[in-house]
Design a protein around this motif. Structure first.
Motif, short mmCIF file in Angstrom:
data_model
loop_
_atom_site.label_atom_id
_atom_site.label_comp_id
_atom_site.label_asym_id
_atom_site.label_seq_id
_atom_site.Cartn_x
_atom_site.Cartn_y
_atom_site.Cartn_z
N UNK A 1 -30.38 24.78 -45.95
CA UNK A 1 -30.05 23.50 -46.39
C UNK A 1 -29.70 23.37 -48.02
N UNK A 2 -29.23 24.50 -48.33
CA UNK A 2 -28.53 24.55 -49.73
C UNK A 2 -27.00 24.64 -49.79
N UNK A 3 -26.51 23.87 -50.92
CA UNK A 3 -25.21 23.95 -50.98
C UNK A 3 -24.73 24.07 -52.29
N UNK A 4 -23.67 24.32 -52.88
CA UNK A 4 -23.18 24.67 -54.15
C UNK A 4 -21.72 23.99 -54.30
N UNK A 5 -21.52 23.48 -55.60
CA UNK A 5 -20.44 22.78 -56.00
C UNK A 5 -19.77 23.33 -57.33
N UNK B 1 -22.91 23.13 -59.69
CA UNK B 1 -24.23 22.33 -59.09
C UNK B 1 -24.61 23.16 -57.90
N UNK B 2 -26.01 23.34 -57.83
CA UNK B 2 -26.90 23.83 -56.63
C UNK B 2 -27.64 22.69 -56.21
N UNK B 3 -27.53 22.37 -54.84
CA UNK B 3 -27.96 21.28 -54.34
C UNK B 3 -28.94 21.55 -53.09
N UNK B 4 -29.87 21.26 -52.97
CA UNK B 4 -30.87 21.21 -51.80
C UNK B 4 -31.20 20.01 -51.08
N UNK B 5 -31.22 19.89 -49.66
CA UNK B 5 -31.76 18.61 -48.94
C UNK B 5 -33.31 18.66 -48.95
N UNK B 6 -33.66 17.58 -49.53
CA UNK B 6 -35.17 17.24 -49.63
C UNK B 6 -35.80 17.06 -48.12
N UNK B 7 -37.13 17.86 -48.03
CA UNK B 7 -37.77 17.74 -46.75
C UNK B 7 -37.10 18.02 -45.79
N UNK B 8 -35.88 19.03 -45.57
CA UNK B 8 -35.28 19.24 -44.37
C UNK B 8 -35.98 19.59 -43.31
N UNK C 1 -31.18 19.96 -33.10
CA UNK C 1 -29.95 19.37 -32.84
C UNK C 1 -29.60 18.17 -34.05
N UNK C 2 -30.62 17.40 -34.35
CA UNK C 2 -30.76 16.42 -35.28
C UNK C 2 -30.59 16.88 -36.81
N UNK C 3 -31.26 17.94 -36.76
CA UNK C 3 -31.04 18.93 -38.19
C UNK C 3 -29.67 19.22 -38.40
N UNK C 4 -28.85 19.71 -37.34
CA UNK C 4 -27.54 20.01 -37.32
C UNK C 4 -26.58 18.86 -38.01
N UNK C 5 -26.95 17.60 -37.35
CA UNK C 5 -26.32 16.55 -37.70
C UNK C 5 -26.40 16.22 -39.10
N UNK C 6 -27.51 16.21 -39.39
CA UNK C 6 -28.19 15.81 -40.82
C UNK C 6 -27.10 16.83 -41.97
#
Length: 745
Positions: free
Chosen positions: A654-658, A607-614, A624-629
């Motif tokens: 803001x991309x993750x992989x599983x 899986x490739x995952x990206x946070x929408x509208x980060x 700081x708020x972005x880091x918390x997200x």
């Protein structure tokens, strides 16, 4: 004309010469050896002349009696003497009585011509010396024998058996119905040691003087035969004792193991003397109890693990263990002292202390099926054996101590090498436990570590009876559960000889009976517990405690180093912001997972995952708020997958992989949907300000296949699917290779 009787020396020489001419070579040697005794037998008989017929009878009897004195039991010997008198000296009824050991009674021991039930009745009645003395008086004396004519004394009637002759006669020389002839057997100093009672002569007549002399000579030959038998048996016993002593001495000089020495020693004693049971019980210095270290005679296992208390009222072995003095009982049936039955058929028992430098370390215990078997000579012999075993035990214990010290030094040296060469904590703990089991043969060994909050002990490694399932879930509450839990709370070692009697014990399995645990420290703080267990009661002693206490400090250093290394290694492979694995570790892992899946033909999803509208959220609410997200998204991903199976990493920005091993297309879609839902539930301020009005992610999924089996292509396929999910409107899951018409939310 009356024939002149030969003189004494002529008669003696004639008899001896007759024997020398007719008997075997072996008997000739004995005649020469016992010539002086044979001459003494003739002292009282020289007035009479023995016809050649009588000499032949005596020769035959003497020859057979000589043979009997070798290789037969005393019971067979005396029965054969009765048979000889019955068959060759002309009496239908013969009864032999011998004095008891205390000399106070005579006991009927063999018979011919008497109904068995009558003999059994007589054998049960011990004939008192003072009663039989009524027969041995001048009133009844005829030669050296005693002839009771017609009427027995009233006191003797219940002790006698008198058959009735078939015919009555008025002939004064005829044998009457109540006649009895008693022929004494003389021992040392002319003491009567037994007697033959004869009745119902074949010829029906009172024995002539010659016949009487023949009977009396036979009684003396019987005495000599039994004397020779006793001498032979004593000699045989000396040979057995010498042989046993030699074998045990050889074992002591050649045996390399104490248990094997004791096992063979009791076997040698058991075989040599034909006892019921022979055992060596060792004294446990810590508990003061006795336990069987080696035995022969019981094939069952009932004595294993049993501890016997010591003390004057704790049986013979218990008494010997505290007094240090031998104890012999030759008649257990009539023994009223403290006795613990161990062998049901035992009639006598002897226990001898085994000492080391004057201190009792064990007991040699012997039980026999017969009474009165432990003579003064045998008692002295077994005291010698016990002393030899004591010296051997001391030598072996010294060698064992030196061997144990060498084992400890070797093990500590290996542990020192481990500290510097093995840095992975899991591998280190397992290697240390393997080292302990190899060097010291522990049945089960475990290492627990204290949790971060200090409230629990977590089982980190175990060898022996523990299973992987138990390792995954095994925890103990500090100070409340298990022996390790108590040790972690008190910081002191704990040795429990029987865990079944310890209410807080939590054994690894029902087989566990004893347990020893010591604390593992870092400085003054307890960080863990080293624990060993055994299926035997009271298994661990001061030597085991010493071993674990020497290991524990080194183990504490090793655990501290390995923990520090794990943290550094974790920093090298994890993302500092989210705590997930980083890009570099992901690239190494995807290579391995692809190779494994292809080799075993297993499913593998990526899986490739990206946070929408980060970027919008980050620009609107600040970094700081972005880091918390980012942290919240990472936590949602970790909660959505299988721990320690699936691989979650931050790919960048803001991309993750599983990586999802052993997962097919449907399984991957289920995980993806779970991720979307968990992300949408994140409770952080500002979600309403985003275009979709909530936190969301776009997910691209690729499946390893024949077309996509290169790691780079595999990643690109998942990345392309992610791009399509973004292009299709975000907050959705797209499978690689799906047509555009199938894209949906």
């Amino acid at each position: 004309m009356v024939e002149e009787k030969p003189k004494r020396n002529e008669a003696t020489e004639k008899f001896v010469m007759f024997l020398m001419e007719n008997c075997s070579t072996g008997l000739k040697q004995n005649i020469v050896k016992y010539k002086e005794e044979l001459e003494k037998l003739f002292e009282g008989y020289m007035e009479s002349y023995f016809p050649e017929k009588e000499l032949k009878v005596l020769y035959k009897i003497f020859e057979v009696a000589h043979i009997l004195s070798y290789g037969v039991s005393l019971e067979n010997l005396i029965q054969e003497l009765v048979r000889l008198m019955h068959e060759h000296l002309g009496f239908r009824v013969v009864l032999l009585s011998l004095a008891t050991d205390d000399g106070l009674y005579f006991k009927r021991v063999a018979y011919e011509g008497i109904p068995k039930e009558e003999f059994d009745r007589l054998a049960k009645q011990l004939l008192p010396q003072n009663v039989i003395k009524m027969v041995f008086t001048e009133k009844y004396r005829v030669s050296r024998s005693y002839f009771i004519r017609e009427k027995l004394p009233a006191e003797l009637e219940s002790y006698a058996y008198t058959p009735r002759p078939k015919k009555e006669s008025i002939d004064p020389k005829a044998w009457k119905k109540d006649d009895i002839l008693v022929v004494p057997i003389y021992g040392e100093e002319d003491k009567i040691t037994g007697f033959f009672t004869v009745d119902d002569p074949v010829d029906g007549r009172i024995p002539s003087e010659t016949k009487l002399k023949t009977l009396e000579l036979f009684a003396d030959i019987a005495s000599l035969t039994m004397k020779n038998y006793k001498f032979y048996k004593e000699l045989q016993a000396k040979l057995v004792r010498s042989s046993v002593l030699f074998e045990i001495s050889s074992l002591i000089n050649t045996a390399l193991d104490l248990d094997e020495l004791l096992k063979q020693a009791v076997q040698v004693i058991y075989d040599g003397f034909n006892y019921l049971w022979v055992g060596v019980l060792m004294k446990d210095e810590r508990t003061g109890t006795l336990y069987v270290r080696a035995q022969k005679g019981l094939e069952d296992e009932r004595f294993k693990g049993v501890r016997f208390e010591t003390g004057r009222d704790r049986g013979m072995t218990g008494e010997v263990a505290v007094t240090g003095k031998p104890k012999v009982v030759n008649d257990l049936e009539n023994y009223s002292g403290p006795y613990i039955p161990f062998i049901d058929d035992a009639k006598s028992e002897a226990a001898f202390p085994i000492k080391k430098r004057g201190r009792v370390v064990g007991v040699l215990d012997i039980e026999s099926k017969d009474k009165n078997v432990f003579s003064p000579e045998e008692r002295k012999f077994f005291r010698t054996i016990a002393n030899q075993l004591g010296s051997a035990i001391e030598n072996f214990q010294t060698m064992e101590r030196l061997k144990k010290e060498l084992q400890i030094r070797t093990a500590l040296s290996e542990l020192t090498n481990l500290i510097s060469s093995v840095l992975e904590l899991e591998r280190l703990l397992r290697t240390v436990l393997d080292l302990l089991r190899t060097q010291f043969s522990y049945w089960n060994a475990s290492i627990y570590l204290v949790s971060e909050d200090g409230m629990e002990l977590v089982l980190k490694s175990s060898v022996g009876v523990e299973t992987e399932e138990r390792l995954e879930s095994k925890t103990l509450k500090v100070g409340k559960e298990g022996i390790p839990g108590i040790v972690a709370a008190t910081g002191k070692p704990l040795n429990i000889g029987d865990v079944h009697a310890f209410p807080l014990a939590v054994p690894a399995s029902p087989e566990v009976r004893s347990e020893l645990a010591v604390p593992i420290r870092k400085g003054n703080r307890v960080i863990g517990v080293l624990d060993v267990q055994s299926p035997r009661i009271n298994e661990f002693d001061d030597e085991d405690l010493k071993v674990l206490e020497l290991f524990a400090p080194h183990l504490g250093i090793a655990i501290d180093n390995a923990t520090l290394y794990e943290k550094m290694r974790e920093l090298a492979i994890t993302d500092g912001m989210t705590g997930l694995f980083n890009y570099r570790h992901f690239m190494r892992s995807i290579q391995k997972e692809v190779r494994r899946a292809l080799r075993f033909k297993h499913n593998l999803a990526l899986m490739m995952i990206d946070i929408d509208d980060f970027k919008i959220y980050n620009d609107t609410f600040g970094h700081p708020a972005g880091d918390e997200l980012l942290k919240a998204i990472a936590n949602a991903l970790a909660k959505s997958v299988r721990p320690e199976i699936d691989f979650v990493a931050r790919y960048g920005g803001e991309e993750f992989v599983i990586i999802l091993p052993e997962t097919d297309r449907k399984g991957a879609l289920r995980v993806a949907e779970r991720i979307r839902k968990n992300v949408s539930r994140i409770n952080l301020p500002g979600a309403q300000a985003l275009p979709l009005g909530l936190f969301s992610v776009s997910i691209g999924i690729a499946m390893l296949s024949d077309d996509v089996k290169d790691p780079a292509k595999f990643i690109k396929a998942a990345d392309d699917a992610l791009y399509n999910a973004k292009r299709a409107g975000k907050n959705r899951v797209i499978l690689a290779g799906e047509s555009e018409s199938s894209w949906k939310k």
